[in-house]
Scaffold this motif. Structure first.
Motif, PDB file in Angstrom:
ATOM      1  N   LYS A 250       9.374  66.980 -18.962  1.00  0.00           N
ATOM      2  CA  LYS A 250      10.533  66.537 -19.737  1.00  0.00           C
ATOM      3  C   LYS A 250      11.458  67.697 -20.114  1.00  0.00           C
ATOM      4  O   LYS A 250      12.683  67.556 -20.100  1.00  0.00           O
ATOM      5  N   LEU A 253      13.557  68.750 -17.141  1.00  0.00           N
ATOM      6  CA  LEU A 253      14.522  67.685 -16.858  1.00  0.00           C
ATOM      7  C   LEU A 253      15.677  67.718 -17.847  1.00  0.00           C
ATOM      8  O   LEU A 253      16.854  67.515 -17.489  1.00  0.00           O
ATOM      9  N   ASP A 274      17.914  60.794 -14.141  1.00  0.00           N
ATOM     10  CA  ASP A 274      17.496  59.593 -14.889  1.00  0.00           C
ATOM     11  C   ASP A 274      16.372  58.868 -14.153  1.00  0.00           C
ATOM     12  O   ASP A 274      15.437  58.353 -14.768  1.00  0.00           O
ATOM     13  N   ASP A 277      13.203  60.718 -14.690  1.00  0.00           N
ATOM     14  CA  ASP A 277      12.755  60.488 -16.063  1.00  0.00           C
ATOM     15  C   ASP A 277      12.108  59.114 -16.198  1.00  0.00           C
ATOM     16  O   ASP A 277      11.074  58.954 -16.838  1.00  0.00           O
TER      17      ASP A 277
END
Length: 446
Positions: A250, A253, A274, A277
Motif C-alpha cells: 500500500k 502504491l 486503482d 489496489d
C-alpha cells in the motif's frame, strides 16, 4: 443403520429374545416331561391300587364295590378303570364309567403294558397292564387292567404353565430391553459429550473439547483439539502474512499515485494503480475466507440490516429512497458479524445506487430438523434498470462491472459470492416483475 446405539440395541435385543425363547422352550419341555412322568406314575398307582383290592374267586377277578380312589367312584369324573379276561371280554368297569362309551382295550400278556392316546371325542390316555393270577389249584388266569384318564386336566395344566411362562418371559424381555437402553445411554454418554463439544466449537461457544473422557476416546478428543488449534494457528499465520504483504504494497502504491498525479496525471496509470489496489483488497478478503471453519456464534440479523439501511438512507438522502425491511427480530445466523455486514452492505449499496425509488429487503429464517448451524434466506429487490442476465458470470468475477460509467472497483459482488460460498450458501441473480434487480441468497442450516 448409521447409529451405533440402534445397532447395539437391535443386536442385544435379538440375543435377549433368542435366549429367552430357547430358555422358555427348554423349560416347557422339561415341565411337560415331568408332567408326563407324574401322569404315568399316577396311572400305574391306580393299577396297583386296583390289584391290591382285587381277589380271585372261582377263576374270576372280583373287585370291591367301594374303591379308595374317589374319582373312580364318581360318574364322568375323567378317570375310568376296566378289566378284561383272556378272551377280551370286559368283566368289570369302575362306577365312574357308567354311561361312558367303553374304550377299546387290547389284551396284554402278564408283565407287559401299553400306553396310548385316543380321541373319542375327547383326548384320552389309556394304560393297559397285563397281570397273571394263580388260583389255589395252581391254574393261572390272565387279565388286563386298563386305566383311562381324560387329558383335559392335563392339557389345562400344560397351557396354564405355558401362558405363565411366556408371560413372564415377555415381561422379562421388556425389562431387559429397557435395561439395555439405560446401559447404552450411560455407556455412550461420553460420545454424546464429544458431539455437544463439537457443536459448541462449530457455533463459537467453545474453543476446544473440554472435560474428562474415558481412556478409550481420550486420544480422539486430544487429537481433535490439536487439529482445531493447528488449523486456527495456520489460518491466522496465513492471514497475517497476507496482511503484512498488503501493508507493504500500500505504501509504494500511495507513492506511485502521488507521483503520477503531481507529474502528469496520467489517467491510464491511475486506473492501473486503482486496479492493483482493488486486487490487493480483494485478495485480502479472499485470504480472510481461506480455510474457513464456522466457529461463529448465532447473531441477530435484524439489527445489522437496520443499521446498514439507516446509514445508506443518509448517504443517498437526495434520492429519497423508500426501503422496506421485512425481517423478524428473532432471525439468527451462525456467522461472523463482519461477514454479514459485508454481504448485506455490498448488496444494499448496489440496490440503493441503481434503484429509482424503492428497495425491498426480506430476510427469513431457514429451519431444519437437527440443524446445528442456523441459516437464512435474504431477498433484495429494487426498481432500477436491472442486471443483464447474460453478464451475471462477468460481474461475479473480480473486477467485472456491468456499467463502467459508475464509480467502483467491480469487486463487491465477487466478494459477496466468495463469502456466501464460504458458508456453503447460494447466490442467485435475476430480475423481478418490475424489471429491476432481484438478488437472493440462501445460507442453509446444517
Amino acid at each position: 443403520m448409521n447409529s451405533i446405539k440402534k445397532r447395539l440395541l437391535i443386536v442385544g435385543s435379538l440375543v435377549v429374545i433368542f435366549f429367552l425363547v430357547v430358555t422358555a422352550v427348554t423349560l416347557e419341555k422339561a415341565f411337560r416331561s415331568v408332567a408326563d412322568e407324574a401322569r404315568d406314575e399316577r396311572l400305574h398307582s391306580n393299577v396297583y391300587t386296583l390289584l391290591a383290592a382285587a381277589e380271585l374267586e372261582d377263576g374270576k377277578l372280583v373287585l370291591p364295590e367301594t374303591l379308595s380312589e374317589q374319582k373312580l367312584m364318581l360318574p364322568e369324573s375323567g378317570l375310568y378303570a376296566y378289566v378284561i379276561d383272556e378272551s377280551g371280554q370286559a368283566i368289570w368297569s369302575s362306577p365312574s364309567a357308567i354311561g361312558i362309551q367303553p374304550q377299546k382295550i387290547n389284551f396284554q400278556t402278564a408283565g407287559s403294558e401299553q400306553i396310548s392316546k385316543t380321541q373319542t371325542p375327547k383326548e384320552m390316555l389309556t394304560l393297559q397292564y397285563g397281570v397273571a393270577w394263580q388260583s389255589y389249584d395252581q391254574k393261572e388266569h390272565a387279565f388286563t387292567v386298563a386305566i383311562v384318564e381324560d387329558s383335559e386336566g392335563y392339557n389345562a395344566q400344560i397351557w396354564s404353565y405355558r401362558n405363565t411362562l411366556y408371560g413372564w418371559m415377555a415381561g422379562l424381555a421388556v425389562i431387559l430391553v429397557v435395561v439395555q437402553l439405560y446401559i447404552l445411554k450411560w455407556g455412550l454418554s461420553p460420545l454424546q459429550k464429544v458431539e455437544q463439544d463439537i457443536i459448541d466449537i462449530e457455533t463459537g461457544k467453545s474453543d476446544a473439547l473440554t472435560g474428562e473422557y474415558p481412556k478409550e476416546i481420550k486420544g480422539i478428543t486430544h487429537n481433535l483439539n490439536v487439529l482445531v488449534e493447528n488449523e486456527r494457528k495456520r489460518l491466522k499465520q496465513y492471514r497475517d502474512t497476507l496482511a503484512n504483504l498488503a501493508h507493504s504494497l500500500k505504501t509504494p502504491l500511495a507513492v506511485l499515485r502521488n507521483e503520477v498525479e503531481v507529474i502528469n496525471s496520467n489517467v491510464v496509470m491511475l486506473e492501473q494503480i486503482d486496479r492493483i489496489d482493488s486486487m490487493v483488497e480483494y485478495q485480502l478478503s479472499r485470504a480472510a475466507l481461506s480455510g474457513r471453519i464456522t466457529y461463529a456464534s448465532a447473531i441477530k440479523v435484524f439489527p445489522v440490516a437496520e443499521r446498514l439501511i439507516s446509514a445508506l438512507n443518509k448517504v443517498f438522502a437526495e434520492k429519497n429512497i423508500d426501503c422496506e425491511l421485512l425481517c423478524d427480530e428473532n432471525v439468527e445466523i451462525n456467522a461472523i458479524e463482519g461477514d454479514l455486514m459485508e454481504i448485506l452492505g455490498n448488496l444494499l449499496e448496489n440496490a440503493f445506487k441503481w434503484t429509482a425509488s424503492s428497495v425491498s429487503v426480506e430476510i427469513k429464517q431457514i429451519t431444519e430438523t437437527d440443524a446445528r448451524i442456523k441459516g437464512v434466506q435474504i431477498s433484495i429487490d429494487d426498481d432500477g434498470p436491472g442486471i443483464d442476465l447474460e453478464s451475471v458470470d462477468h460481474i461475479l468475477v473480480r473486477g467485472g462491472r456491468a456499467d463502467t460509467s459508475t464509480p467502483g472497483h467491480g469487486i463487491g459482488l465477487a466478494v459477496v459470492k466468495d463469502l456466501v460460498d464460504s458458508y456453503l450458501g447460494m447466490l442467485i441473480i435475476g430480475k423481478n416483475s418490475n424489471g429491476g434487480a432481484s438478488i437472493k441468497i440462501e445460507i442453509p442450516p446444517r
